[in-house]
Design a protein around this motif. Structure first.
Motif, PDB file in Angstrom:
ATOM      1  N   ALA C 323       0.831  -1.205   0.000  1.00  0.00           N
ATOM      2  CA  ALA C 323       0.000   0.000   0.000  1.00  0.00           C
ATOM      3  C   ALA C 323       0.868   1.259   0.000  1.00  0.00           C
ATOM      4  O   ALA C 323       0.445   2.319  -0.474  1.00  0.00           O
ATOM      5  CB  ALA C 323      -0.915  -0.007   1.227  1.00  0.00           C
ATOM      6  N   GLU C 324       2.086   1.162   0.517  1.00  0.00           N
ATOM      7  CA  GLU C 324       3.001   2.297   0.552  1.00  0.00           C
ATOM      8  C   GLU C 324       3.567   2.626  -0.827  1.00  0.00           C
ATOM      9  O   GLU C 324       4.219   3.672  -0.995  1.00  0.00           O
ATOM     10  CB  GLU C 324       4.176   2.008   1.503  1.00  0.00           C
ATOM     11  CG  GLU C 324       3.810   2.035   2.978  1.00  0.00           C
ATOM     12  CD  GLU C 324       3.126   0.753   3.441  1.00  0.00           C
ATOM     13  OE1 GLU C 324       2.953  -0.171   2.615  1.00  0.00           O
ATOM     14  OE2 GLU C 324       2.756   0.690   4.619  1.00  0.00           O
ATOM     15  N   HIS C 325       3.393   1.767  -1.779  1.00  0.00           N
ATOM     16  CA  HIS C 325       3.976   1.998  -3.108  1.00  0.00           C
ATOM     17  C   HIS C 325       3.032   2.824  -3.985  1.00  0.00           C
ATOM     18  O   HIS C 325       1.813   2.752  -3.819  1.00  0.00           O
ATOM     19  CB  HIS C 325       4.298   0.656  -3.780  1.00  0.00           C
ATOM     20  CG  HIS C 325       5.446  -0.051  -3.139  1.00  0.00           C
ATOM     21  ND1 HIS C 325       5.404  -1.389  -2.818  1.00  0.00           N
ATOM     22  CD2 HIS C 325       6.663   0.389  -2.730  1.00  0.00           C
ATOM     23  CE1 HIS C 325       6.557  -1.734  -2.255  1.00  0.00           C
ATOM     24  NE2 HIS C 325       7.326  -0.684  -2.189  1.00  0.00           N
ATOM     25  N   PRO C 326       3.600   3.570  -4.927  1.00  0.00           N
ATOM     26  CA  PRO C 326       2.773   4.440  -5.773  1.00  0.00           C
ATOM     27  C   PRO C 326       1.639   3.685  -6.473  1.00  0.00           C
ATOM     28  O   PRO C 326       1.889   2.628  -7.071  1.00  0.00           O
ATOM     29  CB  PRO C 326       3.789   4.976  -6.794  1.00  0.00           C
ATOM     30  CG  PRO C 326       5.118   4.870  -6.114  1.00  0.00           C
ATOM     31  CD  PRO C 326       5.022   3.669  -5.238  1.00  0.00           C
ATOM     32  N   PHE C 327       0.432   4.225  -6.381  1.00  0.00           N
ATOM     33  CA  PHE C 327      -0.766   3.706  -7.054  1.00  0.00           C
ATOM     34  C   PHE C 327      -1.323   2.416  -6.459  1.00  0.00           C
ATOM     35  O   PHE C 327      -2.453   2.030  -6.753  1.00  0.00           O
ATOM     36  CB  PHE C 327      -0.522   3.450  -8.552  1.00  0.00           C
ATOM     37  CG  PHE C 327      -0.155   4.661  -9.341  1.00  0.00           C
ATOM     38  CD1 PHE C 327      -1.085   5.685  -9.543  1.00  0.00           C
ATOM     39  CD2 PHE C 327       1.120   4.819  -9.873  1.00  0.00           C
ATOM     40  CE1 PHE C 327      -0.751   6.819 -10.273  1.00  0.00           C
ATOM     41  CE2 PHE C 327       1.456   5.951 -10.605  1.00  0.00           C
ATOM     42  CZ  PHE C 327       0.524   6.951 -10.811  1.00  0.00           C
ATOM     43  N   VAL C 328      -0.553   1.695  -5.669  1.00  0.00           N
ATOM     44  CA  VAL C 328      -0.924   0.329  -5.320  1.00  0.00           C
ATOM     45  C   VAL C 328      -2.119   0.253  -4.364  1.00  0.00           C
ATOM     46  O   VAL C 328      -2.939  -0.664  -4.462  1.00  0.00           O
ATOM     47  CB  VAL C 328       0.282  -0.427  -4.737  1.00  0.00           C
ATOM     48  CG1 VAL C 328      -0.134  -1.806  -4.239  1.00  0.00           C
ATOM     49  CG2 VAL C 328       1.373  -0.564  -5.792  1.00  0.00           C
ATOM     50  N   ALA C 329      -2.220   1.225  -3.454  1.00  0.00           N
ATOM     51  CA  ALA C 329      -3.285   1.139  -2.442  1.00  0.00           C
ATOM     52  C   ALA C 329      -4.678   1.026  -3.066  1.00  0.00           C
ATOM     53  O   ALA C 329      -5.591   0.471  -2.469  1.00  0.00           O
ATOM     54  CB  ALA C 329      -3.220   2.343  -1.506  1.00  0.00           C
ATOM     55  N   ALA C 330      -4.824   1.540  -4.283  1.00  0.00           N
ATOM     56  CA  ALA C 330      -6.131   1.484  -4.937  1.00  0.00           C
ATOM     57  C   ALA C 330      -6.482   0.086  -5.445  1.00  0.00           C
ATOM     58  O   ALA C 330      -7.638  -0.159  -5.808  1.00  0.00           O
ATOM     59  CB  ALA C 330      -6.163   2.462  -6.099  1.00  0.00           C
ATOM     60  N   TRP C 331      -5.512  -0.786  -5.498  1.00  0.00           N
ATOM     61  CA  TRP C 331      -5.745  -2.085  -6.126  1.00  0.00           C
ATOM     62  C   TRP C 331      -5.957  -3.193  -5.101  1.00  0.00           C
ATOM     63  O   TRP C 331      -6.933  -3.205  -4.387  1.00  0.00           O
ATOM     64  CB  TRP C 331      -4.608  -2.414  -7.101  1.00  0.00           C
ATOM     65  CG  TRP C 331      -4.490  -1.452  -8.255  1.00  0.00           C
ATOM     66  CD1 TRP C 331      -3.596  -0.428  -8.386  1.00  0.00           C
ATOM     67  CD2 TRP C 331      -5.314  -1.394  -9.432  1.00  0.00           C
ATOM     68  NE1 TRP C 331      -3.794   0.240  -9.567  1.00  0.00           N
ATOM     69  CE2 TRP C 331      -4.835  -0.324 -10.233  1.00  0.00           C
ATOM     70  CE3 TRP C 331      -6.398  -2.152  -9.897  1.00  0.00           C
ATOM     71  CZ2 TRP C 331      -5.415   0.002 -11.466  1.00  0.00           C
ATOM     72  CZ3 TRP C 331      -6.969  -1.834 -11.121  1.00  0.00           C
ATOM     73  CH2 TRP C 331      -6.479  -0.771 -11.886  1.00  0.00           C
ATOM     74  N   TRP C 332      -4.994  -4.114  -5.010  1.00  0.00           N
ATOM     75  CA  TRP C 332      -5.190  -5.348  -4.249  1.00  0.00           C
ATOM     76  C   TRP C 332      -4.242  -5.437  -3.067  1.00  0.00           C
ATOM     77  O   TRP C 332      -3.355  -4.594  -2.919  1.00  0.00           O
ATOM     78  CB  TRP C 332      -4.999  -6.542  -5.201  1.00  0.00           C
ATOM     79  CG  TRP C 332      -5.702  -6.368  -6.510  1.00  0.00           C
ATOM     80  CD1 TRP C 332      -5.114  -6.211  -7.724  1.00  0.00           C
ATOM     81  CD2 TRP C 332      -7.110  -6.281  -6.749  1.00  0.00           C
ATOM     82  NE1 TRP C 332      -6.062  -6.043  -8.704  1.00  0.00           N
ATOM     83  CE2 TRP C 332      -7.298  -6.085  -8.144  1.00  0.00           C
ATOM     84  CE3 TRP C 332      -8.231  -6.373  -5.925  1.00  0.00           C
ATOM     85  CZ2 TRP C 332      -8.562  -5.965  -8.714  1.00  0.00           C
ATOM     86  CZ3 TRP C 332      -9.493  -6.247  -6.508  1.00  0.00           C
ATOM     87  CH2 TRP C 332      -9.652  -6.044  -7.878  1.00  0.00           C
ATOM     88  N   PRO C 333      -4.393  -6.470  -2.244  1.00  0.00           N
ATOM     89  CA  PRO C 333      -3.453  -6.651  -1.127  1.00  0.00           C
ATOM     90  C   PRO C 333      -2.024  -6.955  -1.635  1.00  0.00           C
ATOM     91  O   PRO C 333      -1.834  -7.261  -2.819  1.00  0.00           O
ATOM     92  CB  PRO C 333      -4.031  -7.869  -0.384  1.00  0.00           C
ATOM     93  CG  PRO C 333      -5.457  -7.969  -0.813  1.00  0.00           C
ATOM     94  CD  PRO C 333      -5.480  -7.464  -2.218  1.00  0.00           C
ATOM     95  N   PRO C 334      -1.050  -6.880  -0.751  1.00  0.00           N
ATOM     96  CA  PRO C 334       0.336  -7.160  -1.131  1.00  0.00           C
ATOM     97  C   PRO C 334       0.487  -8.481  -1.890  1.00  0.00           C
ATOM     98  O   PRO C 334      -0.169  -9.471  -1.552  1.00  0.00           O
ATOM     99  CB  PRO C 334       1.061  -7.233   0.222  1.00  0.00           C
ATOM    100  CG  PRO C 334       0.271  -6.337   1.115  1.00  0.00           C
ATOM    101  CD  PRO C 334      -1.161  -6.498   0.671  1.00  0.00           C
ATOM    102  N   GLY C 335       1.356  -8.473  -2.877  1.00  0.00           N
ATOM    103  CA  GLY C 335       1.673  -9.692  -3.605  1.00  0.00           C
ATOM    104  C   GLY C 335       0.703 -10.041  -4.710  1.00  0.00           C
ATOM    105  O   GLY C 335       0.937 -10.977  -5.473  1.00  0.00           O
ATOM    106  N   HIS C 336      -0.398  -9.319  -4.806  1.00  0.00           N
ATOM    107  CA  HIS C 336      -1.379  -9.563  -5.855  1.00  0.00           C
ATOM    108  C   HIS C 336      -1.009  -8.634  -7.013  1.00  0.00           C
ATOM    109  O   HIS C 336      -1.517  -7.522  -7.124  1.00  0.00           O
ATOM    110  CB  HIS C 336      -2.785  -9.299  -5.350  1.00  0.00           C
ATOM    111  CG  HIS C 336      -3.230 -10.231  -4.272  1.00  0.00           C
ATOM    112  ND1 HIS C 336      -2.638 -10.284  -3.033  1.00  0.00           N
ATOM    113  CD2 HIS C 336      -4.212 -11.173  -4.243  1.00  0.00           C
ATOM    114  CE1 HIS C 336      -3.242 -11.209  -2.296  1.00  0.00           C
ATOM    115  NE2 HIS C 336      -4.195 -11.759  -3.001  1.00  0.00           N
ATOM    116  N   GLY C 337      -0.137  -9.111  -7.865  1.00  0.00           N
ATOM    117  CA  GLY C 337       0.556  -8.278  -8.843  1.00  0.00           C
ATOM    118  C   GLY C 337      -0.336  -7.594  -9.863  1.00  0.00           C
ATOM    119  O   GLY C 337      -1.430  -8.056 -10.194  1.00  0.00           O
TER     120      GLY C 337
END
Lengths: 392, 392, 392, 392
Positions: C323-337
């Motif tokens: 979630a700390e990575h750019p854009f990622v929080a809007a998508w899926w939990p960690p590791g769900h590429g």
């Protein structure tokens, strides 16, 4: 007692095939790269066939040869017996050697049964009272990446250990036409994949975590129960004849257990993992970090530090070839990787260092017995509907 | 019966959080990239809170919303119920929907108990007689690399399967301060890592090998039995308050078993593998070859062909993005990888295809029940000294 | 001027093949996962063939279609023109659109020549004075791992940059029987591998380092100068006929250069790297650390921190799905590429955000021109005995 | 002439630091694992300091020592001179040795200038007429994975070579406080990264492809022009004093070129690639397949076979430890990896084999000269605005 005569340490080796070649290389090489506190001498090698053992002595660099290992025990110029024979002979040779006042380095697994291993530990205890020491050859402990793994755990970098995940995968029996050899015969080898390679991952995980397995449930399997009898051998392979014979050991072992610190542990050892050549894979997860290792990339240790900020945390691929890493400064510059046999050289370095210091070398026979008890528990579980076996 | 009215398939979804978002994306996206035989419509979404469900409908693209899932069953413009709620509600909704003549897509695990799952299978069987079908959402089956794995096994490229080695590793609970959520409460989630993620690897290994687990021995553990109660949630994480509450499910599961074809199988599911984010790792060794997959590199399948000459044999890193690979031609050129949610889109494609053809979609509720029985056996083994449990 | 009418942003897209499909997906998906400050509408798509463009509108989700892109410029309900056509049409459409007061998103490379690109920059400058903005679609900048790379450099984690090493490797032309398509024709594509894929790595390395190339020496090659003419197309491939035609662009480009901060840089772009599917490989070495990225594993960034102690330093495999990575929080939990198309969605998010804020979106046309000048210099160098070309 | 006296080959080595230690290990080890056709003897080592050279002889296993390398040439019991000194001394020693009828093994790079290398080739040609042979120590050729790479190309498995991509990346100078040593001084080392490590990748790519570079454009850089003077040395590092001195060689080199078969080639050599320890990375793309190698995982070769069906094609990770692989049968079972120094042992094996057979060993001095000419061309290009330099 066998204490070093002045600064000299005379070595007598029993057996001279795969393990004998590896040990000989280590005895030849250790003093060239490391400052050993004792002057090691490759005094004699013993084997039954006079011509073959003489040729082996010449090839492997031993000063003399004997056709009976008992002769090594009688020689005054020999201080240490290095046992490289199949497991069914370990107990007899080791006990006799220790009782004769010779230090002993014994290949793993320590013995073919818990009872034999217990006798060996008793002999080691007796000998230790006279400054004579015994060590079992769980050589992989001396791979620098494994040493680093141990250090990281000991330094608390993993926190509380929660998971141990270990596999030793080979594939040389995957082909059903590969012929029988002594490693497939219970009377010589004691067990199959379990004792030959499973023993390594049991020892490595106990070594790295500093914990012990307290119980196991297991399953064994022999996928190919009958194989061609080899008419001639060469290393692990051989020329198959038309006759066949029974495989009397396990081809593969799967088991899980509990570590003394509470971690869940799972293990697998097989010679049927097509494409995996010598994959010793160990992964450890703790509350503060994780480690991963695979011997197929043996100069690398993967380390995850969970105390880093999430945005930059990740498994670090540590190339374990820096001067700061265990044993490495004696070898080459960074990135110039080491190979399989270097661990044997490191084993000699530590063994000679301990003997010179009058200390017990590690792993001790007691540690070898601990592994033996795990293997035995897995076998008992497997033969009794996979039930749980507690380890004292 | 629910058969498509003309070429139209009206969908009603229950639940709209993590899984609901993924399913909605799939319903929106499938007809844009694939030629579906039915014209799907995102007719309505149901949830208890009228404002929240209306907002969700707007955001996720549903034409209308309902505050009671039972309303979806009454509507004539809805042909299929897509169940995205926690496991404790699956049985009631699915049975009612099927009995009301609606097709069902139900998220995994099928139910929170074997008994519930059996009721659902019974309902699916009844419905099938009227051309109404049910499918359970083991979505990872539709990752192209997994589909390719299944094909290779089905084509005999692995020969006789000897080893199955599966792990589902996450680390989001590794930090003991992560707050409680419904996935840690037995009444809602049924089980913990075992049912949430272990279920996936049980299904995947059975799917890829085409075999069934015939028995298991297992071990469960709850490493952090008490956690802060969250005052507010956001996805899997939340804001912790000062209160704590009990974790009533397993944090991790380790088990081994036997496949119907004789292979040895080992499994692990944990949310405590620091540094592993969504590592679904599956490795299969057969007499003719091997496969290895890790969801953290989801567009890749590793394949070892043991029939190649030893000098050039090696695990092939197949980048599963060629037009020749399952589902891929509809997307991008080679090397332009797919992500997590694509598997949901593929699931819709296959589901709609099966419904249009009047065929039973896979995985069926019976397959979901088979997984449920494995999970149940692992729990029974774990609670009874890890003893072996036979699966019929 | 084109400023958003209230909170609405009407989009008109030109072209609807590979890039058009990717852009459409982004326009459809961005508002579903992100809170956009403007209400985007997919108002119209333009193409020459009335039937095809109408079918594309239906499939891709556009409300209407036009057979002349000029019609989009005349419509009041369209605020932004999204240009997804081959490079030879970019300049005309973009200049006209900007002059008509429409924002522009233009696919890369900006143009087929420096002269055209300069006209486009001039038009963008004119438009900016009226609050109308232009952006060039170097989409890979919005891959989260690339964004993280930029952040690490900007935060000084790499220190002084010394080496830039970039390759864009594909293999779809490696087979000499692959038919001709417009990407192999100079009049349409401008250049070959250099402009199509080399442009990306030039932009990415300039973006990540925040530096500019100040000079280059280069080499181009056309390995297969004659190819079958395709009778029918499907994506990048097609059905070959018996006729052949000339390839008028480069198949591969190799060049080195100097960055404005003093770093040495080397580049390669080819469609002949057998087995490499979409390998955008970027490696940057600085005095304090290093980065490595490969699009074939697009959710991962490798980072080496040279300030760590040597014993535990190593390239970290950062799975860029937190979630700390750019854009990622809007998508899926960690590791769900995430997959290839997510970067297009992120591009829409940033573009709409900039327009709502009245800011110039990046990369600007000026940045596109800078890339064009590098490509032009490489071509001039290659055609004049690989001599060094200074970039102002 | 130096032809083996009976079956004996007396060796005299000049220099005994890093390279001397590696060569000594090889001379000690080769006859233990391989059946050499000549009985090698480690007759004498030469160095200037009498005490140090005597200690080195003892430690490294040489029977005697000399304080002047010229004495080795006078001794009848020495048949071969093994030159392990810095490059500025190679020409004088090698020419004198060959003219004195001694075989020569000379470390790379062959010399510090083309002129010197030409003299050495002339001496080698003269000597060859009398059955006296010369070899240059491009040791990495004897890494089994590199040998396998050469075989695959020679067998046509790559088809027509289109791309050569080679990097030799180290990081030991990345820290600006690392002190000066002879490798950073032009008078001793000739050149920096270019000659020390770039030479290896030039040779390796020419060896593997069987082609020659026909022209190059290049760029050199010295990032840290002034470094502390070391007061004491240990391997590549040392203890820094307060004085500083100039670095008179390149820190890094980047160049591209053309292979004789038409392939495009790009090269990089640097000691500033933070985190890369000894990354010799070679990638070759041909019309029928590709190869990739990285010395940091030296027992592995990656091979892509483009003739396979797309659905199952992928880079194979060949673990080059099978008995079928070059040199491997003499060592350990599959998966028991080799290390850096094994290539030196293999070099001795091939050298002794060639001498016994009366054949020219490879790589010849002429091959060393070819590499020298490439290095020289890169330097000339770099100093003349990176212009293209044709190689005859």
């Amino acid at each position: 007692m066998a204490a070093a005569d002045g600064a000299r340490l005379g070595v007598g080796m029993v057996g001279y095939s795969f393990m004998g070649a590896a040990h000989s290389h280590a005895w030849r090489t250790a003093p060239r790269f490391f400052d050993l506190p004792l002057r090691t001498e490759m005094t004699a090698v013993a084997g039954r066939d006079p011509e073959k053992v003489a040729a082996a002595a010449d090839r492997l660099g031993w000063q003399s040869s004997e056709t009976d290992w008992r002769r090594l025990l009688e020689r005054d110029d020999i201080d240490l017996i290095d046992i490289c024979t199949p497991g069914n002979t370990h107990a007899e040779i080791a006990v006799a050697a220790l009782d004769a006042g010779k230090h002993v380095l014994c290949e793993k697994p320590l013995a073919n049964s818990v009872a034999e291993a217990e006798q060996m530990v008793a002999a080691a205890d007796r000998a230790a009272q006279h400054g004579v020491h015994a060590m079992v050859g769980f050589t992989y402990r001396r791979v620098p990446a494994i040493q680093l793994a141990r250090q990281l755990v000991a330094d608390g970098r993993l926190g509380q250990i929660r998971h141990v995940r270990a596999q030793y995968l080979q594939d040389w029996l995957s082909d059903a036409s590969t012929p029988l050899n002594w490693r497939l015969q219970k009377d010589k080898a004691g067990s199959g994949a379990l004792g030959d390679i499973g023993a390594h991952v049991v020892d490595l995980t106990q070594f790295i975590t500093g914990e012990r397995l307290t119980g196991v449930s297991g399953m064994l399997e022999t996928f190919v129960p009958e194989r061609p009898v080899a008419t001639e051998f060469s290393g692990l392979s051989g020329t198959a004849g038309t006759e066949t014979g029974p495989v009397t050991v396990d081809d593969a072992a799967v088991f899980f257990g509990r570590m003394s610190g509470g971690a869940m542990a799972s293990y697998e050892a097989t010679r049927y993992a097509n494409g995996r050549k010598n994959a010793i894979r160990i992964e450890i997860n703790g509350s503060a970090g994780s480690l991963a290792f695979d011997f197929e990339d043996m100069n690398v240790l993967h380390f995850f530090d969970a105390t880093e900020p999430p945005a930059t945390a990740g498994f670090r691929r540590i190339v374990v070839t820096e001067a700061e890493h265990p044993f490495v400064a004696a070898w080459w510059p960074p990135g110039h990787g080491l190979g399989y046999e270097h661990a044997f050289t490191h084993q000699v370095v530590d063994l000679v260092g301990a003997l010179a210091a009058g200390e017990e070398p590690a792993p001790s026979f007691a540690e070898g017995l601990a592994v033996q008890r795990v293997l035995d528990a897995v076998e008992r579980s497997a033969s009794d509907k996979h039930r749980w076996i507690d380890l004292a």
